[in-house]
Design a protein around this motif. Structure first.
Motif, short mmCIF file in Angstrom:
data_model
loop_
_atom_site.label_atom_id
_atom_site.label_comp_id
_atom_site.label_asym_id
_atom_site.label_seq_id
_atom_site.Cartn_x
_atom_site.Cartn_y
_atom_site.Cartn_z
N LYS A 4 0.17 -1.25 -0.11
CA LYS A 4 -0.08 0.21 -0.60
C LYS A 4 1.04 1.01 -0.34
O LYS A 4 2.00 1.41 0.79
N PRO A 5 0.94 2.56 -0.93
CA PRO A 5 1.46 2.60 -0.93
C PRO A 5 1.36 3.63 0.26
O PRO A 5 0.09 4.50 0.69
N ARG A 6 1.76 4.84 1.03
CA ARG A 6 1.90 5.29 2.88
C ARG A 6 1.14 6.70 2.71
O ARG A 6 1.39 7.88 1.24
N LYS A 7 0.46 6.69 2.94
CA LYS A 7 -0.21 8.56 2.70
C LYS A 7 0.60 9.32 4.22
O LYS A 7 0.85 9.06 5.07
N LYS A 8 0.43 10.31 3.75
CA LYS A 8 1.62 11.30 4.00
C LYS A 8 0.40 12.48 5.24
O LYS A 8 -0.62 13.15 4.77
N THR A 9 1.03 11.99 6.35
CA THR A 9 0.35 12.41 7.69
C THR A 9 1.32 13.60 8.25
O THR A 9 2.22 13.85 8.12
N LYS A 10 0.16 14.92 8.85
CA LYS A 10 0.98 16.08 9.69
C LYS A 10 0.83 15.70 11.36
O LYS A 10 -0.67 15.20 11.53
N PRO A 11 1.97 15.53 12.16
CA PRO A 11 1.43 15.55 13.42
C PRO A 11 0.70 16.84 14.15
O PRO A 11 0.57 17.42 13.48
N SER A 12 -0.53 15.85 15.17
CA SER A 12 -1.05 16.57 15.62
C SER A 12 -0.91 18.53 16.42
O SER A 12 0.56 17.68 16.83
#
Length: 134
Positions: free
Chosen positions: A99-107
């Motif tokens: 699965k391709p990695r989804k870019k996320t931001k820290p909260s």
């Protein structure tokens, strides 16, 4: 991938093993080598063949043959079952679609906690230094 068809397409070769067994090793061919012709296989779809050719390119010969061998035990039959299991596991592992990695931001809270702990750590380090005398 159809495992039953795949097993029927394998070609086996018994070789003299260099493993445990004493003089028994010099007399019997207990090491098993399995060859699997990837391109002419009916057990795999065209998409699966392309994926395996790409992922296992360093393990496949120029003729398109994947070769594995096992000489761990003194029994030819056990070595044969081990090498079949290894081949099937290798094919299953390399057929998985990553699965391709989804870019996320820290909260915001996580950022604040990180900065707070950094400041506490810096304060602790600065308190260890001797006081400046002017």
């Amino acid at each position: 991938m159809n495992t039953a068809i795949l097993i029927s397409e394998l070609t086996f070769k018994a070789i003299r093993s260099s493993g445990p067994g004493g003089q028994h090793v010099n007399k019997t061919a207990s090491k098993v080598e399995v060859a699997f012709h990837l391109e002419s296989s009916d057990a795999l779809s065209e998409n699966e063949k392309e994926r395996l050719l790409h992922k296992l390119s360093n393990k496949i010969s120029s003729e398109g043959i994947l070769v594995l061998q096992c000489g761990e035990t003194r029994s030819q039959h056990r070595n044969k079952t081990i090498v079949i299991e290894r081949l099937i596991a290798l094919l299953h592992q390399n057929l998985k679609v990553v699965k391709p990695r989804k870019k996320t931001k820290p909260s915001k809270g996580a950022i604040e906690r990180r900065l707070k702990s950094k400041k506490e750590h810096a304060f602790k380090k600065s308190n260890r230094k001797p006081p400046k005398i002017e």
